[in-house]
Scaffold this motif. Structure first.
Motif, PDB file in Angstrom:
ATOM      1  N   UNK A 138       0.836  -1.207   0.000  1.00 54.65           N
ATOM      2  CA  UNK A 138       0.000   0.000   0.000  1.00 54.65           C
ATOM      3  C   UNK A 138       0.871   1.257   0.000  1.00 54.65           C
ATOM      4  N   UNK A 139       1.957   1.247   0.750  1.00 60.29           N
ATOM      5  CA  UNK A 139       2.836   2.420   0.802  1.00 60.29           C
ATOM      6  C   UNK A 139       3.493   2.677  -0.557  1.00 60.29           C
ATOM      7  N   UNK A 148      -5.564   9.155  -2.252  1.00 62.14           N
ATOM      8  CA  UNK A 148      -5.832   7.741  -1.992  1.00 62.14           C
ATOM      9  C   UNK A 148      -7.230   7.576  -1.411  1.00 62.14           C
ATOM     10  N   UNK A 149      -7.955   6.584  -1.916  1.00 65.80           N
ATOM     11  CA  UNK A 149      -9.276   6.274  -1.388  1.00 65.80           C
ATOM     12  C   UNK A 149      -9.465   4.763  -1.383  1.00 65.80           C
ATOM     13  N   UNK A 150     -10.626   4.328  -0.923  1.00 64.43           N
ATOM     14  CA  UNK A 150     -10.893   2.891  -0.821  1.00 64.43           C
ATOM     15  C   UNK A 150     -12.265   2.590  -1.410  1.00 64.43           C
ATOM     16  N   UNK A 151     -12.434   1.360  -1.860  1.00 68.74           N
ATOM     17  CA  UNK A 151     -13.759   0.920  -2.286  1.00 68.74           C
ATOM     18  C   UNK A 151     -14.213  -0.250  -1.422  1.00 68.74           C
ATOM     19  N   UNK A 159      -1.647   1.570   8.360  1.00 69.95           N
ATOM     20  CA  UNK A 159      -0.836   2.045   7.233  1.00 69.95           C
ATOM     21  C   UNK A 159      -1.385   3.365   6.696  1.00 69.95           C
ATOM     22  N   UNK A 160      -2.696   3.483   6.620  1.00 66.92           N
ATOM     23  CA  UNK A 160      -3.304   4.731   6.148  1.00 66.92           C
ATOM     24  C   UNK A 160      -3.002   5.884   7.106  1.00 66.92           C
ATOM     25  N   UNK A 161      -3.019   5.607   8.400  1.00 70.01           N
ATOM     26  CA  UNK A 161      -2.680   6.642   9.383  1.00 70.01           C
ATOM     27  C   UNK A 161      -1.233   7.093   9.204  1.00 70.01           C
ATOM     28  N   UNK A 162      -0.353   6.145   8.930  1.00 72.39           N
ATOM     29  CA  UNK A 162       1.057   6.473   8.699  1.00 72.39           C
ATOM     30  C   UNK A 162       1.211   7.324   7.435  1.00 72.39           C
ATOM     31  N   UNK A 173     -10.844   9.563   5.678  1.00 73.02           N
ATOM     32  CA  UNK A 173      -9.680   9.504   6.554  1.00 73.02           C
ATOM     33  C   UNK A 173      -9.605   8.149   7.257  1.00 73.02           C
ATOM     34  N   UNK A 174      -8.406   7.833   7.707  1.00 70.75           N
ATOM     35  CA  UNK A 174      -8.188   6.545   8.367  1.00 70.75           C
ATOM     36  C   UNK A 174      -9.066   6.405   9.606  1.00 70.75           C
ATOM     37  N   UNK A 175      -9.296   7.507  10.309  1.00 71.04           N
ATOM     38  CA  UNK A 175     -10.127   7.454  11.519  1.00 71.04           C
ATOM     39  C   UNK A 175     -11.562   7.054  11.184  1.00 71.04           C
ATOM     40  N   UNK A 176     -12.072   7.518  10.037  1.00 72.59           N
ATOM     41  CA  UNK A 176     -13.427   7.148   9.624  1.00 72.59           C
ATOM     42  C   UNK A 176     -13.494   5.675   9.230  1.00 72.59           C
TER      43      UNK A 176
END
Length: 202
Positions: A138-139, A148-151, A159-162, A173-176
């Motif tokens: 992912x990095x 960057x987004x997700x489906x 990793x997203x938080x990093x 956001x990673x928190x969501x």
């Protein structure tokens, strides 16, 4: 002797020709009138043919203009080419629909999915075969994208938080995503924001 067709008074398409009996010689004035009538008829037919041709040309021009207008309307749907590449973690059905909508706005979408023939692979700008829950993959994938987004929610949130700390733009956001991954946290979050829910326990 000058003869007339008996039905000429009732027929709307009767040819107005003069018929002479055999051996009869028409006066010059009548012969002249007869010739002039045929000449005028030829002119009228020529004018009618010319008018019909003009109408056809006008219709063709109108059709061409309408086609150009439609083309311009289609061009208005495209908001402009963007150099920013949208990276999507996952290439399932939602990813495919995302790619389809993005293509109409000239947005380049790169997907990361372990399946070579995932649904979004046929429509995306580029398909990177790899696991979207593997941190290193992912990095490396994020380095090639502007956002960057997700489906799919089953991704590596840590990793997203990093990546966010490194300045990578992530939506959501990673928190969501962390809240979405846990159904209990979802209900707690909704309850805190006054959203009616049935009773639930941890």
């Amino acid at each position: 002797m000058l003869l007339r067709c008996p039905s000429s008074a009732f027929c709307g398409h009767h040819r107005r020709d003069y018929i002479f009996s055999s051996g009869f010689k028409a006066p010059k004035t009548l012969e002249f009138a007869f010739r002039m009538e045929h000449i005028n008829r030829g002119k009228n037919e020529s004018r009618s043919s010319s008018l019909h041709m003009r109408k056809q040309i006008s219709c063709c021009q109108s059709s061409s203009i309408n086609h150009e207008d439609l083309s311009r309307k289609d061009e208005l749907l495209v908001h402009g080419v963007s150099d920013t590449i949208v990276g999507v973690l996952g290439g399932g059905q939602l990813g495919r629909m995302l790619c389809q909508a993005a293509s109409q706005m000239a947005i380049k979408v790169m997907i990361l999915d372990p399946l070579e023939s995932c649904p979004a692979s046929a429509l995306c700008y580029q398909h990177v075969v790899g696991s979207f829950d593997d941190s290193a993959t992912v990095q490396n994938f994020a380095k090639r994208c502007g956002v960057l987004t997700v489906e799919i929610e089953h991704v590596d949130v840590a990793t997203l938080e990093k990546l966010e700390q490194q300045g990578v733009v992530c939506h959501p956001k990673a928190s969501a995503i962390r809240i979405i991954q846990d159904k209990y946290l979802q209900k707690v979050h909704f309850s805190r924001h006054g959203i009616p829910l049935p009773d639930f326990v941890e």
